[in-house]
Design a protein around this motif. Structure first.
Motif, PDB file in Angstrom:
ATOM      1  N   ARG A  33     -10.129 151.580 -41.857  1.00 32.62           N
ATOM      2  CA  ARG A  33     -10.674 151.948 -43.168  1.00 32.62           C
ATOM      3  C   ARG A  33     -11.884 152.873 -43.059  1.00 32.62           C
ATOM      4  O   ARG A  33     -12.576 153.092 -44.044  1.00 32.62           O
ATOM      5  CB  ARG A  33     -11.076 150.689 -43.933  1.00 32.62           C
ATOM      6  N   GLY A  34     -12.188 153.347 -41.853  1.00 31.76           N
ATOM      7  CA  GLY A  34     -13.313 154.258 -41.672  1.00 31.76           C
ATOM      8  C   GLY A  34     -14.652 153.570 -41.448  1.00 31.76           C
ATOM      9  O   GLY A  34     -15.690 154.232 -41.439  1.00 31.76           O
ATOM     10  N   THR A  35     -14.631 152.261 -41.254  1.00 28.42           N
ATOM     11  CA  THR A  35     -15.883 151.525 -41.073  1.00 28.42           C
ATOM     12  C   THR A  35     -16.619 151.981 -39.822  1.00 28.42           C
ATOM     13  O   THR A  35     -17.821 152.261 -39.868  1.00 28.42           O
ATOM     14  CB  THR A  35     -15.605 150.007 -41.014  1.00 28.42           C
ATOM     15  N   ALA A  36     -15.926 152.049 -38.687  1.00 29.83           N
ATOM     16  CA  ALA A  36     -16.565 152.468 -37.432  1.00 29.83           C
ATOM     17  C   ALA A  36     -17.093 153.890 -37.551  1.00 29.83           C
ATOM     18  O   ALA A  36     -18.211 154.190 -37.120  1.00 29.83           O
ATOM     19  CB  ALA A  36     -15.586 152.356 -36.270  1.00 29.83           C
ATOM     20  N   ARG A  37     -16.302 154.775 -38.143  1.00 30.27           N
ATOM     21  CA  ARG A  37     -16.738 156.166 -38.307  1.00 30.27           C
ATOM     22  C   ARG A  37     -18.004 156.240 -39.161  1.00 30.27           C
ATOM     23  O   ARG A  37     -18.948 156.954 -38.834  1.00 30.27           O
ATOM     24  CB  ARG A  37     -15.631 157.001 -38.939  1.00 30.27           C
ATOM     25  N   ALA A  38     -18.054 155.474 -40.241  1.00 32.53           N
ATOM     26  CA  ALA A  38     -19.233 155.489 -41.113  1.00 32.53           C
ATOM     27  C   ALA A  38     -20.463 154.948 -40.384  1.00 32.53           C
ATOM     28  O   ALA A  38     -21.562 155.500 -40.505  1.00 32.53           O
ATOM     29  CB  ALA A  38     -18.961 154.676 -42.374  1.00 32.53           C
ATOM     30  N   LEU A  39     -20.286 153.871 -39.621  1.00 27.62           N
ATOM     31  CA  LEU A  39     -21.405 153.309 -38.868  1.00 27.62           C
ATOM     32  C   LEU A  39     -21.910 154.292 -37.812  1.00 27.62           C
ATOM     33  O   LEU A  39     -23.122 154.485 -37.663  1.00 27.62           O
ATOM     34  CB  LEU A  39     -20.997 151.987 -38.213  1.00 27.62           C
ATOM     35  N   LEU A  40     -20.987 154.912 -37.077  1.00 29.27           N
ATOM     36  CA  LEU A  40     -21.398 155.880 -36.057  1.00 29.27           C
ATOM     37  C   LEU A  40     -22.075 157.096 -36.676  1.00 29.27           C
ATOM     38  O   LEU A  40     -23.050 157.614 -36.131  1.00 29.27           O
ATOM     39  CB  LEU A  40     -20.200 156.317 -35.222  1.00 29.27           C
TER      40      LEU A  40
ATOM     41  N   ALA B  56     -31.310 157.356 -26.568  1.00 29.32           N
ATOM     42  CA  ALA B  56     -30.969 156.017 -27.053  1.00 29.32           C
ATOM     43  C   ALA B  56     -29.536 155.742 -26.637  1.00 29.32           C
ATOM     44  O   ALA B  56     -28.731 156.662 -26.490  1.00 29.32           O
ATOM     45  CB  ALA B  56     -31.105 155.922 -28.563  1.00 29.32           C
ATOM     46  N   GLU B  57     -29.222 154.480 -26.441  1.00 30.70           N
ATOM     47  CA  GLU B  57     -27.874 154.083 -26.051  1.00 30.70           C
ATOM     48  C   GLU B  57     -27.246 153.262 -27.167  1.00 30.70           C
ATOM     49  O   GLU B  57     -27.807 152.259 -27.608  1.00 30.70           O
ATOM     50  CB  GLU B  57     -27.905 153.253 -24.772  1.00 30.70           C
ATOM     51  N   LEU B  58     -26.075 153.726 -27.628  1.00 30.21           N
ATOM     52  CA  LEU B  58     -25.330 152.958 -28.624  1.00 30.21           C
ATOM     53  C   LEU B  58     -24.833 151.671 -27.996  1.00 30.21           C
ATOM     54  O   LEU B  58     -24.373 151.668 -26.855  1.00 30.21           O
ATOM     55  CB  LEU B  58     -24.114 153.747 -29.101  1.00 30.21           C
ATOM     56  N   ARG B  59     -24.935 150.596 -28.747  1.00 26.21           N
ATOM     57  CA  ARG B  59     -24.450 149.301 -28.276  1.00 26.21           C
ATOM     58  C   ARG B  59     -23.822 148.543 -29.436  1.00 26.21           C
ATOM     59  O   ARG B  59     -24.204 148.697 -30.580  1.00 26.21           O
ATOM     60  CB  ARG B  59     -25.597 148.460 -27.722  1.00 26.21           C
ATOM     61  N   LYS B  60     -22.890 147.739 -29.097  1.00 25.08           N
ATOM     62  CA  LYS B  60     -22.308 146.770 -30.031  1.00 25.08           C
ATOM     63  C   LYS B  60     -21.721 147.387 -31.297  1.00 25.08           C
ATOM     64  O   LYS B  60     -22.017 146.964 -32.406  1.00 25.08           O
ATOM     65  CB  LYS B  60     -23.334 145.700 -30.428  1.00 25.08           C
ATOM     66  N   LEU B  61     -20.862 148.381 -31.130  1.00 26.82           N
ATOM     67  CA  LEU B  61     -20.076 148.834 -32.273  1.00 26.82           C
ATOM     68  C   LEU B  61     -18.965 147.808 -32.443  1.00 26.82           C
ATOM     69  O   LEU B  61     -18.110 147.645 -31.576  1.00 26.82           O
ATOM     70  CB  LEU B  61     -19.484 150.220 -32.035  1.00 26.82           C
ATOM     71  N   MET B  62     -19.028 147.065 -33.539  1.00 22.04           N
ATOM     72  CA  MET B  62     -18.048 146.013 -33.798  1.00 22.04           C
ATOM     73  C   MET B  62     -17.560 146.135 -35.240  1.00 22.04           C
ATOM     74  O   MET B  62     -18.358 146.334 -36.148  1.00 22.04           O
ATOM     75  CB  MET B  62     -18.675 144.628 -33.584  1.00 22.04           C
ATOM     76  N   VAL B  63     -16.244 146.011 -35.411  1.00 21.81           N
ATOM     77  CA  VAL B  63     -15.638 146.053 -36.742  1.00 21.81           C
ATOM     78  C   VAL B  63     -14.689 144.858 -36.861  1.00 21.81           C
ATOM     79  O   VAL B  63     -13.875 144.610 -35.969  1.00 21.81           O
ATOM     80  CB  VAL B  63     -14.877 147.372 -36.972  1.00 21.81           C
TER      81      VAL B  63
ATOM     82  N   GLY C 253     -18.837 145.095 -40.258  1.00 23.60           N
ATOM     83  CA  GLY C 253     -19.047 145.945 -39.100  1.00 23.60           C
ATOM     84  C   GLY C 253     -20.522 146.109 -38.788  1.00 23.60           C
ATOM     85  O   GLY C 253     -21.385 145.884 -39.643  1.00 23.60           O
ATOM     86  N   THR C 254     -20.803 146.493 -37.557  1.00 19.61           N
ATOM     87  CA  THR C 254     -22.177 146.710 -37.128  1.00 19.61           C
ATOM     88  C   THR C 254     -22.211 147.687 -35.957  1.00 19.61           C
ATOM     89  O   THR C 254     -21.244 147.812 -35.208  1.00 19.61           O
ATOM     90  CB  THR C 254     -22.863 145.384 -36.734  1.00 19.61           C
ATOM     91  N   VAL C 255     -23.317 148.379 -35.829  1.00 15.54           N
ATOM     92  CA  VAL C 255     -23.588 149.217 -34.654  1.00 15.54           C
ATOM     93  C   VAL C 255     -25.102 149.211 -34.456  1.00 15.54           C
ATOM     94  O   VAL C 255     -25.870 149.032 -35.404  1.00 15.54           O
ATOM     95  CB  VAL C 255     -23.051 150.661 -34.818  1.00 15.54           C
ATOM     96  N   SER C 256     -25.500 149.385 -33.220  1.00 20.49           N
ATOM     97  CA  SER C 256     -26.937 149.439 -32.931  1.00 20.49           C
ATOM     98  C   SER C 256     -27.182 150.410 -31.790  1.00 20.49           C
ATOM     99  O   SER C 256     -26.256 150.793 -31.071  1.00 20.49           O
ATOM    100  CB  SER C 256     -27.467 148.050 -32.544  1.00 20.49           C
ATOM    101  N   TRP C 257     -28.427 150.842 -31.676  1.00 23.26           N
ATOM    102  CA  TRP C 257     -28.837 151.581 -30.485  1.00 23.26           C
ATOM    103  C   TRP C 257     -30.218 151.159 -30.054  1.00 23.26           C
ATOM    104  O   TRP C 257     -31.028 150.739 -30.850  1.00 23.26           O
ATOM    105  CB  TRP C 257     -28.696 153.087 -30.587  1.00 23.26           C
ATOM    106  N   TYR C 258     -30.375 151.202 -28.732  1.00 21.53           N
ATOM    107  CA  TYR C 258     -31.656 150.887 -28.107  1.00 21.53           C
ATOM    108  C   TYR C 258     -32.299 152.169 -27.638  1.00 21.53           C
ATOM    109  O   TYR C 258     -31.645 153.009 -27.024  1.00 21.53           O
ATOM    110  CB  TYR C 258     -31.471 149.970 -26.893  1.00 21.53           C
ATOM    111  N   ARG C 259     -33.578 152.310 -27.890  1.00 22.35           N
ATOM    112  CA  ARG C 259     -34.334 153.439 -27.356  1.00 22.35           C
ATOM    113  C   ARG C 259     -34.622 153.180 -25.888  1.00 22.35           C
ATOM    114  O   ARG C 259     -34.927 152.064 -25.497  1.00 22.35           O
ATOM    115  CB  ARG C 259     -35.668 153.593 -28.074  1.00 22.35           C
TER     116      ARG C 259
END
Length: 104
Positions: free
Chosen positions: A73-80, A59-66, A43-49
């Motif tokens: 399994r809580g991966t997205a929740r942990a990344l966020l 900042a804008e969240l981008r590319k939350l991918m699991v 999984g991955t998540v990013s944000w741009y300032r």
């Protein structure tokens, strides 16, 4: 129908990830990944300032991918959670995420 990801050769996504390095280095992009116990990226998540002077607190969240095998399994929740905690530190103070499937 073949999934889009199955039609990509490995060089294209690798080049895309490599293209993010300058933004990570200059601090305009923050990026987090989640890995399995075996080290596989799941999984991955990013944000741009925001770069405009009147928006540097945002900042804008981008590319939350699991990965499909990691879903539920809580991966997205942990990344966020990690991204939100980072946003709570000085700059940015506001984090937003636009997604067509989320309620407004």
């Amino acid at each position: 129908m073949t999934p889009v990801i199955a039609r990509l050769d490995a060089a294209r996504p690798a080049a895309w990830w490599d293209s993010l390095a300058p933004a990570v280095e200059d601090g305009s992009l923050a990026l987090w990944v989640s890995r399995t116990g075996e080290g596989r990226l799941d999984g991955t998540v990013s944000w741009y300032r925001e770069s405009q002077p009147n928006g540097r607190h945002r900042a804008e969240l981008r590319k939350l991918m699991v990965h499909p095998e990691a879903r539920g399994r809580g991966t997205a929740r942990a990344l966020l959670t990690e991204a939100e905690q980072a946003a709570a530190r000085p700059h940015p103070t506001t984090l937003f995420y636009k997604h067509p499937d989320l309620p407004r």
